[in-house]
Design a protein around this motif. Structure first.
Motif, PDB file in Angstrom:
ATOM      1  N   PHE A 145       0.804  -1.226   0.000  1.00 51.18           N
ATOM      2  CA  PHE A 145       0.000   0.000   0.000  1.00 51.18           C
ATOM      3  C   PHE A 145       0.837   1.276   0.000  1.00 51.18           C
ATOM      4  CE2 PHE A 145      -2.215  -3.152   2.855  1.00 51.18           C
ATOM      5  CZ  PHE A 145      -2.941  -3.754   1.841  1.00 51.18           C
ATOM      6  N   VAL A 146       2.154   1.147  -0.235  1.00 52.90           N
ATOM      7  CA  VAL A 146       3.002   2.335  -0.381  1.00 52.90           C
ATOM      8  C   VAL A 146       2.783   2.896  -1.775  1.00 52.90           C
ATOM      9  CG1 VAL A 146       5.387   3.143  -0.566  1.00 52.90           C
ATOM     10  CG2 VAL A 146       4.733   1.566   1.267  1.00 52.90           C
ATOM     11  N   SER A 147       2.580   4.207  -1.865  1.00 53.29           N
ATOM     12  CA  SER A 147       2.308   4.839  -3.148  1.00 53.29           C
ATOM     13  C   SER A 147       3.222   6.046  -3.352  1.00 53.29           C
ATOM     14  CB  SER A 147       0.840   5.273  -3.218  1.00 53.29           C
ATOM     15  OG  SER A 147       0.544   5.868  -4.460  1.00 53.29           O
ATOM     16  N   PRO A 148       4.035   6.028  -4.443  1.00 51.83           N
ATOM     17  CA  PRO A 148       4.179   4.955  -5.425  1.00 51.83           C
ATOM     18  C   PRO A 148       4.961   3.780  -4.837  1.00 51.83           C
ATOM     19  CG  PRO A 148       5.760   6.695  -5.865  1.00 51.83           C
ATOM     20  CD  PRO A 148       4.881   7.200  -4.765  1.00 51.83           C
ATOM     21  N   PRO A 149       4.745   2.555  -5.357  1.00 53.28           N
ATOM     22  CA  PRO A 149       5.443   1.382  -4.816  1.00 53.28           C
ATOM     23  C   PRO A 149       6.958   1.552  -4.928  1.00 53.28           C
ATOM     24  CG  PRO A 149       3.666   0.742  -6.300  1.00 53.28           C
ATOM     25  CD  PRO A 149       3.850   2.207  -6.474  1.00 53.28           C
ATOM     26  N   ASP A 150       7.665   1.315  -3.835  1.00 53.61           N
ATOM     27  CA  ASP A 150       9.118   1.509  -3.829  1.00 53.61           C
ATOM     28  C   ASP A 150       9.664   0.960  -2.520  1.00 53.61           C
ATOM     29  OD1 ASP A 150      11.655   2.274  -4.595  1.00 53.61           O
ATOM     30  OD2 ASP A 150      11.114   4.362  -4.998  1.00 53.61           O
ATOM     31  N   PHE A 151      10.994   0.967  -2.388  1.00 54.19           N
ATOM     32  CA  PHE A 151      11.574   0.735  -1.078  1.00 54.19           C
ATOM     33  C   PHE A 151      11.038   1.822  -0.162  1.00 54.19           C
ATOM     34  CE2 PHE A 151      14.754  -0.978  -4.045  1.00 54.19           C
ATOM     35  CZ  PHE A 151      14.919  -2.258  -3.529  1.00 54.19           C
ATOM     36  N   HIS A 152      10.665   1.456   1.061  1.00 56.72           N
ATOM     37  CA  HIS A 152      10.040   2.409   1.970  1.00 56.72           C
ATOM     38  C   HIS A 152      10.963   2.650   3.168  1.00 56.72           C
ATOM     39  CE1 HIS A 152       6.737   4.790   3.339  1.00 56.72           C
ATOM     40  NE2 HIS A 152       6.440   4.017   4.375  1.00 56.72           N
ATOM     41  N   ALA A 153      10.728   3.745   3.875  1.00 53.42           N
ATOM     42  CA  ALA A 153      11.522   4.078   5.054  1.00 53.42           C
ATOM     43  C   ALA A 153      10.602   4.555   6.167  1.00 53.42           C
ATOM     44  CB  ALA A 153      12.544   5.167   4.723  1.00 53.42           C
ATOM     45  N   HIS A 192      10.116   0.118  18.498  1.00 51.62           N
ATOM     46  CA  HIS A 192       8.773   0.171  17.920  1.00 51.62           C
ATOM     47  C   HIS A 192       8.813   0.967  16.619  1.00 51.62           C
ATOM     48  CE1 HIS A 192       6.892  -1.385  21.620  1.00 51.62           C
ATOM     49  NE2 HIS A 192       7.817  -0.676  22.246  1.00 51.62           N
ATOM     50  N   LEU A 193       8.160   0.436  15.589  1.00 52.18           N
ATOM     51  CA  LEU A 193       8.108   1.083  14.279  1.00 52.18           C
ATOM     52  C   LEU A 193       7.052   2.187  14.260  1.00 52.18           C
ATOM     53  CD1 LEU A 193       8.186  -2.216  12.214  1.00 52.18           C
ATOM     54  CD2 LEU A 193      10.014  -0.505  12.240  1.00 52.18           C
ATOM     55  N   VAL A 194       7.397   3.304  13.618  1.00 53.43           N
ATOM     56  CA  VAL A 194       6.461   4.418  13.455  1.00 53.43           C
ATOM     57  C   VAL A 194       6.644   4.982  12.047  1.00 53.43           C
ATOM     58  CG1 VAL A 194       5.638   6.625  14.347  1.00 53.43           C
ATOM     59  CG2 VAL A 194       6.753   5.005  15.900  1.00 53.43           C
ATOM     60  N   ASP A 195       5.552   5.092  11.305  1.00 53.24           N
ATOM     61  CA  ASP A 195       5.614   5.633   9.948  1.00 53.24           C
ATOM     62  C   ASP A 195       4.908   6.978   9.892  1.00 53.24           C
ATOM     63  OD1 ASP A 195       5.743   6.176   7.283  1.00 53.24           O
ATOM     64  OD2 ASP A 195       4.511   4.493   6.624  1.00 53.24           O
ATOM     65  N   PRO A 196       5.655   8.082   9.831  1.00 51.00           N
ATOM     66  CA  PRO A 196       5.003   9.399   9.788  1.00 51.00           C
ATOM     67  C   PRO A 196       4.309   9.709   8.472  1.00 51.00           C
ATOM     68  CG  PRO A 196       7.376   9.630   9.635  1.00 51.00           C
ATOM     69  CD  PRO A 196       7.106   8.186   9.925  1.00 51.00           C
ATOM     70  N   THR A 197       4.499   8.869   7.444  1.00 47.97           N
ATOM     71  CA  THR A 197       3.724   9.071   6.207  1.00 47.97           C
ATOM     72  C   THR A 197       2.335   8.444   6.327  1.00 47.97           C
ATOM     73  OG1 THR A 197       4.314   7.000   5.054  1.00 47.97           O
ATOM     74  CG2 THR A 197       5.870   8.850   4.886  1.00 47.97           C
ATOM     75  N   LYS A 198       2.139   7.583   7.342  1.00 47.23           N
ATOM     76  CA  LYS A 198       0.872   6.865   7.586  1.00 47.23           C
ATOM     77  C   LYS A 198       0.540   5.859   6.481  1.00 47.23           C
ATOM     78  CE  LYS A 198       0.116   9.596  11.161  1.00 47.23           C
ATOM     79  NZ  LYS A 198       0.401   9.148  12.529  1.00 47.23           N
ATOM     80  N   ALA A 228       2.164   2.855   6.093  1.00 54.21           N
ATOM     81  CA  ALA A 228       2.440   1.480   6.518  1.00 54.21           C
ATOM     82  C   ALA A 228       2.161   1.322   8.012  1.00 54.21           C
ATOM     83  CB  ALA A 228       3.887   1.119   6.212  1.00 54.21           C
ATOM     84  N   ARG A 229       1.499   0.233   8.353  1.00 52.24           N
ATOM     85  CA  ARG A 229       1.223  -0.077   9.759  1.00 52.24           C
ATOM     86  C   ARG A 229       2.278  -1.038  10.300  1.00 52.24           C
ATOM     87  NH1 ARG A 229      -4.067  -1.018   7.620  1.00 52.24           N
ATOM     88  NH2 ARG A 229      -3.840  -3.240   8.135  1.00 52.24           N
ATOM     89  N   SER A 261       7.467  -4.483  -5.700  1.00 48.39           N
ATOM     90  CA  SER A 261       6.081  -4.912  -5.549  1.00 48.39           C
ATOM     91  C   SER A 261       5.928  -5.653  -4.227  1.00 48.39           C
ATOM     92  CB  SER A 261       5.680  -5.819  -6.712  1.00 48.39           C
ATOM     93  OG  SER A 261       4.401  -6.399  -6.488  1.00 48.39           O
ATOM     94  N   VAL A 262       4.956  -5.251  -3.427  1.00 52.07           N
ATOM     95  CA  VAL A 262       4.663  -5.918  -2.151  1.00 52.07           C
ATOM     96  C   VAL A 262       3.163  -6.151  -2.063  1.00 52.07           C
ATOM     97  CG1 VAL A 262       4.890  -5.843   0.351  1.00 52.07           C
ATOM     98  CG2 VAL A 262       6.575  -4.664  -1.080  1.00 52.07           C
ATOM     99  N   SER A 263       2.768  -7.392  -1.924  1.00 54.18           N
ATOM    100  CA  SER A 263       1.354  -7.710  -1.840  1.00 54.18           C
ATOM    101  C   SER A 263       1.074  -8.579  -0.627  1.00 54.18           C
ATOM    102  CB  SER A 263       0.883  -8.439  -3.113  1.00 54.18           C
ATOM    103  OG  SER A 263       1.599  -9.647  -3.285  1.00 54.18           O
ATOM    104  N   VAL A 264      -0.159  -8.496  -0.155  1.00 54.03           N
ATOM    105  CA  VAL A 264      -0.600  -9.297   0.988  1.00 54.03           C
ATOM    106  C   VAL A 264      -1.241 -10.573   0.476  1.00 54.03           C
ATOM    107  CG1 VAL A 264      -2.105  -9.369   3.007  1.00 54.03           C
ATOM    108  CG2 VAL A 264      -0.945  -7.224   2.375  1.00 54.03           C
ATOM    109  N   GLU A 265      -0.768 -11.710   0.980  1.00 53.31           N
ATOM    110  CA  GLU A 265      -1.326 -12.981   0.564  1.00 53.31           C
ATOM    111  C   GLU A 265      -2.646 -13.237   1.280  1.00 53.31           C
ATOM    112  OE1 GLU A 265       0.186 -17.479   1.063  1.00 53.31           O
ATOM    113  OE2 GLU A 265       1.388 -16.240  -0.293  1.00 53.31           O
ATOM    114  N   ALA A 266      -3.674 -13.535   0.513  1.00 54.71           N
ATOM    115  CA  ALA A 266      -4.998 -13.760   1.096  1.00 54.71           C
ATOM    116  C   ALA A 266      -5.017 -15.041   1.910  1.00 54.71           C
ATOM    117  CB  ALA A 266      -6.033 -13.831  -0.017  1.00 54.71           C
TER     118      ALA A 266
END
Length: 259
Positions: free
Chosen positions: A193-201, A212-218, A220-221, A254-259
């Motif tokens: 759900f990162v937009s645009p899809p990329d390595f995230h920080a 504890h992880l905190v994402d100020p872009t909101k 990623a949980r 590309s990162v996807s959640v497996e159902a």
């Protein structure tokens, strides 16, 4: 949560060049590697090297001409969501030795220049309550603008310009946390759900005796993040560091959640 991850890099190097890659999700207590594969075009002298924090590997290699790298993995994330605002700070005199370095200023995080600011604007809050407020403040006051920063942009630059990308948002939260006497480190991750899809920080803060992880872009949980590596700032966990001119051709994540 199961994440399916694929990252692809394509660069061209006119002359023999040494590379340091850090693009693989790491094995930690709260994420399990179910499957993983990394494949390269022709390379020389491939070596795995440990990181300072022991989270993930650095890949050392040499290449010439067209360089292709494809990484795929299936990761089980077993991290539960935590209410950051409810967590107390760990007093400095009780911090474990490995957390102390993450109180210090670094190249992209000049935290010593922000002590007066956090004291005046956020001094009424402590511990996790301050971190939660700082994260919300960054999210509400700063614009996420692709291409608005570069490899030289520091947290101070971002603070002045009021815009940036995930790297800049993470640097700023790390800086303000350290200025608040709370250890904080820069964390490179994969997340859906990162937009645009990329390595995230994102940022990682030390509260109540652990990280504890905190994402100020909101974007990623905590419970859907796969950690690649951690460092003082982006310089320590860049997905690719090249010692030779790298001509960009193609890159995708590309990162996807497996159902």
């Amino acid at each position: 949560m199961i994440l399916n991850i694929e990252a692809y890099l394509h660069y061209h190097f006119e002359h023999p060049s040494d590379l340091i890659l850090q693009i693989e999700a790491s094995k930690t207590k709260d994420q399990k590697i179910l499957a993983a594969n990394i494949a390269f075009s022709k390379i020389e002298n491939f070596v795995r090297a440990p990181t300072e924090a022991g989270i993930g590997d650095r890949l050392l290699l040499q290449t010439t001409g067209h360089f292709n790298c494809r990484y795929t993995s299936k990761i089980e994330v077993k991290r539960e969501a935590t209410d950051i605002a409810a967590l107390p700070a760990t007093p400095i005199h009780l911090l474990p030795g490995e957390a102390i370095r993450y109180l210090m200023p670094s190249r992209y995080c000049p935290s010593d220049e922000f002590q007066a600011f956090v004291a005046s604007d956020f001094g009424h809050l402590e511990g996790g309550a301050r971190i939660a407020e700082l994260s919300d403040w960054i999210y509400s006051r700063f614009s996420y603008v692709a291409g608005s920063s570069n490899a030289q942009t520091t947290a101070l630059d971002t603070f002045v310009q009021r815009k940036g990308i995930c790297r800049d948002f993470a640097h700023l939260l790390v800086t303000l946390a350290r200025a608040s006497a709370i250890p904080a480190r820069f964390t490179s991750v994969f997340a859906p759900f990162v937009s645009p899809p990329d390595f995230h920080a994102v940022a990682e803060v030390f509260l109540n005796g652990t990280w504890h992880l905190v994402d100020p872009t909101k974007m990623a949980r905590q419970e859907e993040i796969a950690i690649i590596g951690v460092g003082m700032d982006a310089a320590e966990v860049a997905f690719m560091t090249s010692y030779g001119f790298a001509d960009f051709r193609e890159q995708s994540v590309s990162v996807s959640v497996e159902a």
